[in-house]
Enzyme design. Sequence first.
Site, short mmCIF file in Angstrom:
data_model
loop_
_atom_site.label_atom_id
_atom_site.label_comp_id
_atom_site.label_asym_id
_atom_site.label_seq_id
_atom_site.Cartn_x
_atom_site.Cartn_y
_atom_site.Cartn_z
N HIS A 43 0.83 -1.22 0.00
CA HIS A 43 0.00 0.00 0.00
C HIS A 43 0.86 1.27 0.00
O HIS A 43 0.50 2.27 0.62
CB HIS A 43 -0.97 0.01 1.20
CG HIS A 43 -1.95 -1.11 1.18
ND1 HIS A 43 -3.14 -1.06 0.49
CD2 HIS A 43 -1.92 -2.35 1.74
CE1 HIS A 43 -3.79 -2.20 0.64
NE2 HIS A 43 -3.07 -3.00 1.38
N ASN A 50 -10.22 -3.14 2.56
CA ASN A 50 -9.91 -3.10 1.13
C ASN A 50 -11.18 -2.80 0.34
O ASN A 50 -12.27 -2.75 0.91
CB ASN A 50 -9.35 -4.45 0.67
CG ASN A 50 -7.87 -4.60 0.95
OD1 ASN A 50 -7.15 -3.62 1.09
ND2 ASN A 50 -7.41 -5.82 1.02
N TYR A 72 0.54 -4.17 11.84
CA TYR A 72 0.36 -2.77 11.42
C TYR A 72 1.06 -1.81 12.38
O TYR A 72 1.79 -0.92 11.96
CB TYR A 72 -1.13 -2.44 11.26
CG TYR A 72 -1.64 -2.92 9.93
CD1 TYR A 72 -1.70 -4.28 9.65
CD2 TYR A 72 -2.04 -2.04 8.94
CE1 TYR A 72 -2.14 -4.75 8.42
CE2 TYR A 72 -2.48 -2.49 7.71
CZ TYR A 72 -2.54 -3.84 7.46
OH TYR A 72 -2.96 -4.30 6.24
#
Length: 499
Positions: free
Chosen positions: A56, A128, A338
């Site tokens: 990303h 997403n 993350y």
Amino acid sequence: MSEKRPTTTTDSGVPATNDERSLTVGPQGPTALHDHYVVQKMQHFNRERVPERVVHAKGSGAHGFFETTEDVSQFTKAGLFQPGTRTPMFARFSTVAGEQGSPDTARDPRGFALKFYTEQGNYDLVGNNTPVFFVRDASKFQDFIHSQKRLPDTGMRSNEMQWDFWTLSPESAHQVTILMSDRGVPRTYRHMNGFGSHTFSWQNSGGEKFWVKYHFKTVQGSETYTEDEAVEMASQDPDAHRRDLRKAIDDGDAPEWKLEVQVMPFEEALDYRFNPFDLTKVWPHSDYPAIPVGRMVLDRNPDNFFAEVEQAGFSPSNLVPGIGLSPDKMLMGRIFSYHDTHLHRIGPNYEQLPINSPKVEVHSYNFDGPMTYINKGDQPVYAPNSKGGPVADGENGADLSWEVEGGELGRYENPKHREDDDFGQAGTLVREVMDDAKRDALVENIVGHASAEVTGETQDRVVAYWTNVDRGIGDRVASGLKRSTQAATPPQAEVPSSV
Ligand code: NDP
């Protein structure tokens, strides 16, 4: 210009004497190292970038708000989902595999990352534009991404590598069907749906728990590019999606999405026909219809791309009371990954930056470290303490739990429910949702992609893979690739297994 312009300064605020000339011994002499102003310009320039996201990397963002227009308080006590609540938020959309400068119109899923600055702290929903994913166990995520990125020797991407991974990972079939369909290249970020993708849990104020899936439906309508249009746009304007989003908001045409959820009573998960925690599966709408919740509007562009889009750090671990996790093994992995990547990419205090900082006071026992600028002063630095430091709230904290059967530590496959297999839902999409034109586009996109530098052996597996999704599609792919047709493999066993 008649207005007096400010004087250039060093980063310490001291007035600089010249913007254009280095300090030298005579007009042609060597440059003096003690010209700290020029030296520091070079040093800072060399450090202008933070590492780009491994996935990303190419993204765009915008600010806005989320407004809860319906009453879903019977399912969740989360403050942001109480009727009439309006919560400021930031969204970042992205492609997955390409680097910072890569074209926006690549055939790739799109990231749909949302940060809600709620009165109970930040809630991040990091999804997403597709409801499912390529793999269902975080152990395979890194391998999957490696297969989409670049080869170590040539530094190039490889369709052979992508099909090799996909065909050897049959659970990818549902997501690859969406990727190769018309929805594989949205026309703009405004014209795509967004999904939380995983199953999450909600809890109401009475303590009752539910499983939930999030769907953000674009009010602009789903619009896509054909492969030819996408390729042409990639060369015409690699930043097409970024430009479109920015312009729409500048023009006052704020994009909007309606949030709908599917809600499953907690006890139904055990016997549902599909494993509800498998990220490669959806819950068909006929089983769990969409329940409207509210609307998301993006109406303000960032003032500074680096500070707001590049330094934004989203993490699925940012949950608020009333919202929790599920046993989805991909979600479990992302909870760790993350936050970890932002610690590496931006630094241990990335949550102090304005884009990430919650709009409520932070009272944690984490402190100091590189670039900290919110200091705690004279505050206890350990818990428990008798010095008036913060105390956790067992009643109202954001931890949600679920019951697990006791079992042996092991590396298990997902438990299979009655109708679980890797190809069934992909087949439903092809046969029941797509029309002839969409099926034609699907075959064309698969054949185009699997023709480019893919070996005959892998192409045979590509044919078998699509035959498992749908006999007709498989035969047409075989014909397009000029390979033999393949037999479908028998449906997979329903037996849970562990190794
Ligand atoms: P429904 O007919 O109720 O829903 C079909 C869904 O498919 C709609 O949400 C539609 O989105 C979406 N869709 C249409 N074309 C594509 C495409 N090329 N790629 C991805 N999604 C597309 O059917 P079911 O709920 O019974 O599901 C049938 C199949 O639809 C599933 O197997 C799955 O592949 C797909 N799907 C299902 C979703 C779900 O949560 N149930 C969500 C998304 C896809 P839109 O409304 O924008 O047209």
